[in-house]
Design a protein around this motif. Sequence first.
Motif, PDB file in Angstrom:
ATOM      1  N   LEU A  66      36.036  16.504  36.224  1.00 26.06           N
ATOM      2  CA  LEU A  66      36.924  16.174  35.104  1.00 26.06           C
ATOM      3  C   LEU A  66      38.183  15.440  35.538  1.00 26.06           C
ATOM      4  O   LEU A  66      38.852  14.825  34.710  1.00 26.06           O
ATOM      5  N   GLY A  67      38.519  15.528  36.819  1.00 24.92           N
ATOM      6  CA  GLY A  67      39.758  14.913  37.305  1.00 24.92           C
ATOM      7  C   GLY A  67      40.914  15.904  37.235  1.00 24.92           C
ATOM      8  O   GLY A  67      40.873  16.893  36.507  1.00 24.92           O
ATOM      9  N   ALA A  68      41.940  15.634  38.011  1.00 28.72           N
ATOM     10  CA  ALA A  68      43.055  16.569  38.136  1.00 28.72           C
ATOM     11  C   ALA A  68      43.746  16.842  36.805  1.00 28.72           C
ATOM     12  O   ALA A  68      44.176  17.972  36.548  1.00 28.72           O
ATOM     13  N   GLN A  69      43.869  15.834  35.948  1.00 31.59           N
ATOM     14  CA  GLN A  69      44.589  16.012  34.695  1.00 31.59           C
ATOM     15  C   GLN A  69      43.848  16.911  33.709  1.00 31.59           C
ATOM     16  O   GLN A  69      44.467  17.546  32.854  1.00 31.59           O
ATOM     17  N   ARG A  70      42.528  16.958  33.805  1.00 29.39           N
ATOM     18  CA  ARG A  70      41.724  17.751  32.858  1.00 29.39           C
ATOM     19  C   ARG A  70      41.045  18.932  33.528  1.00 29.39           C
ATOM     20  O   ARG A  70      40.224  19.609  32.900  1.00 29.39           O
ATOM     21  N   ALA A  71      41.372  19.223  34.769  1.00 28.51           N
ATOM     22  CA  ALA A  71      40.662  20.266  35.511  1.00 28.51           C
ATOM     23  C   ALA A  71      40.807  21.641  34.871  1.00 28.51           C
ATOM     24  O   ALA A  71      39.928  22.492  35.025  1.00 28.51           O
ATOM     25  N   TRP A  72      41.879  21.868  34.125  1.00 32.84           N
ATOM     26  CA  TRP A  72      42.103  23.162  33.473  1.00 32.84           C
ATOM     27  C   TRP A  72      41.055  23.454  32.403  1.00 32.84           C
ATOM     28  O   TRP A  72      40.830  24.608  32.043  1.00 32.84           O
ATOM     29  N   GLN A  73      40.395  22.417  31.908  1.00 35.38           N
ATOM     30  CA  GLN A  73      39.468  22.610  30.793  1.00 35.38           C
ATOM     31  C   GLN A  73      38.242  23.435  31.177  1.00 35.38           C
ATOM     32  O   GLN A  73      37.750  24.238  30.380  1.00 35.38           O
ATOM     33  N   GLY A  74      37.746  23.236  32.397  1.00 37.73           N
ATOM     34  CA  GLY A  74      36.579  23.999  32.835  1.00 37.73           C
ATOM     35  C   GLY A  74      36.846  25.497  32.853  1.00 37.73           C
ATOM     36  O   GLY A  74      36.114  26.268  32.208  1.00 37.73           O
ATOM     37  N   PRO A  75      37.882  25.963  33.569  1.00 40.20           N
ATOM     38  CA  PRO A  75      38.204  27.391  33.530  1.00 40.20           C
ATOM     39  C   PRO A  75      38.515  27.908  32.129  1.00 40.20           C
ATOM     40  O   PRO A  75      38.122  29.026  31.774  1.00 40.20           O
ATOM     41  N   ALA A  76      39.215  27.103  31.309  1.00 40.67           N
ATOM     42  CA  ALA A  76      39.551  27.560  29.958  1.00 40.67           C
ATOM     43  C   ALA A  76      38.291  27.773  29.129  1.00 40.67           C
ATOM     44  O   ALA A  76      38.149  28.795  28.434  1.00 40.67           O
ATOM     45  N   VAL A  77      37.358  26.826  29.192  1.00 41.90           N
ATOM     46  CA  VAL A  77      36.098  26.955  28.451  1.00 41.90           C
ATOM     47  C   VAL A  77      35.312  28.154  28.963  1.00 41.90           C
ATOM     48  O   VAL A  77      34.730  28.920  28.184  1.00 41.90           O
ATOM     49  N   PHE A  78      35.301  28.330  30.279  1.00 41.62           N
ATOM     50  CA  PHE A  78      34.558  29.453  30.849  1.00 41.62           C
ATOM     51  C   PHE A  78      35.132  30.780  30.358  1.00 41.62           C
ATOM     52  O   PHE A  78      34.389  31.677  29.932  1.00 41.62           O
ATOM     53  N   LEU A  79      36.451  30.926  30.410  1.00 41.46           N
ATOM     54  CA  LEU A  79      37.073  32.193  30.012  1.00 41.46           C
ATOM     55  C   LEU A  79      36.832  32.503  28.538  1.00 41.46           C
ATOM     56  O   LEU A  79      36.533  33.652  28.170  1.00 41.46           O
ATOM     57  N   LEU A  80      36.957  31.490  27.677  1.00 41.35           N
ATOM     58  CA  LEU A  80      36.711  31.710  26.252  1.00 41.35           C
ATOM     59  C   LEU A  80      35.265  32.127  25.995  1.00 41.35           C
ATOM     60  O   LEU A  80      34.995  33.063  25.232  1.00 41.35           O
ATOM     61  N   SER A  81      34.324  31.442  26.633  1.00 39.91           N
ATOM     62  CA  SER A  81      32.912  31.772  26.447  1.00 39.91           C
ATOM     63  C   SER A  81      32.577  33.118  27.077  1.00 39.91           C
ATOM     64  O   SER A  81      31.718  33.854  26.573  1.00 39.91           O
ATOM     65  N   LEU A  82      33.240  33.449  28.177  1.00 40.26           N
ATOM     66  CA  LEU A  82      33.034  34.743  28.825  1.00 40.26           C
ATOM     67  C   LEU A  82      33.410  35.883  27.881  1.00 40.26           C
ATOM     68  O   LEU A  82      32.662  36.863  27.738  1.00 40.26           O
ATOM     69  N   VAL A  83      34.564  35.758  27.231  1.00 40.61           N
ATOM     70  CA  VAL A  83      35.015  36.793  26.296  1.00 40.61           C
ATOM     71  C   VAL A  83      34.059  36.893  25.106  1.00 40.61           C
ATOM     72  O   VAL A  83      33.708  37.994  24.657  1.00 40.61           O
ATOM     73  N   LEU A  84      33.616  35.737  24.601  1.00 37.41           N
ATOM     74  CA  LEU A  84      32.654  35.739  23.496  1.00 37.41           C
ATOM     75  C   LEU A  84      31.361  36.427  23.910  1.00 37.41           C
ATOM     76  O   LEU A  84      30.818  37.271  23.190  1.00 37.41           O
ATOM     77  N   GLY A  85      30.868  36.082  25.090  1.00 39.74           N
ATOM     78  CA  GLY A  85      29.641  36.708  25.585  1.00 39.74           C
ATOM     79  C   GLY A  85      29.799  38.206  25.772  1.00 39.74           C
ATOM     80  O   GLY A  85      28.886  38.979  25.466  1.00 39.74           O
ATOM     81  N   ALA A  86      30.977  38.623  26.284  1.00 38.98           N
ATOM     82  CA  ALA A  86      31.223  40.055  26.475  1.00 38.98           C
ATOM     83  C   ALA A  86      31.213  40.788  25.140  1.00 38.98           C
ATOM     84  O   ALA A  86      30.677  41.895  25.031  1.00 38.98           O
TER      85      ALA A  86
END
Length: 200
Positions: free
Chosen positions: A60-80
């Motif tokens: 994603l590049g340095a400017q958008r790198a936060w998006q991967g962890p953010a998407v993962f955490l949101l989906s993780l909570v939904l899955g839980a």
Amino acid sequence: MTPNNSRRMSCAVALLTLAAAAEAHTGHGTHSLAQGLLHPLGLDHLLVMLAVGLWSLRGLGAQRAWQGPAVFLLSLVLGAALGLQGLMLPQLEALLALTVLMLGAMLMQPDRALPPALGLGLVASAALLHGMAHGAEAPATAWGAYALGFVCSTAVLHLGGLGLGLVLQRGFAAHSRSVLRVLGAAMGAAGLYLVGQLAA
């Protein structure tokens, strides 16, 4: 860094990763903050979460790198939440092992080869599966501390992956891509190992 040293370091990392492949989960309880913090240290969780940080920086590049962890955490909570309600997919353990293989393959791709939306979709799908596993193992009541623990631990692992990606970019320069491919291949091998353990 010379090419020979780069290859030696890459092989060492790969061997260490494979040597750690013993169990998908750590076998701890699910009733406290400390146990929640420890839960993502199972091999499948650990590798996937580190890989998300690594891929986010490279894909994603340095400017958008936060998006991967953010998407993962949101989906993780939904899955839980879904897992806590009893929603489970068949062969979930095998699917978790396959997420290790999938993220390994993503790391082996050339920089930004995957469209960002597709990459983030794959990250979200992996997180949903891991979240279901967390939720299914959680106690029926008073699971807030456990959930807070695994969310915090996951976020730290993502930061670790981002940090490792920065080290590779800045410290290994032209060889960073080769090192990342080796890491991806090692992750893929670990995923296959986990699938094999479940089939044994």
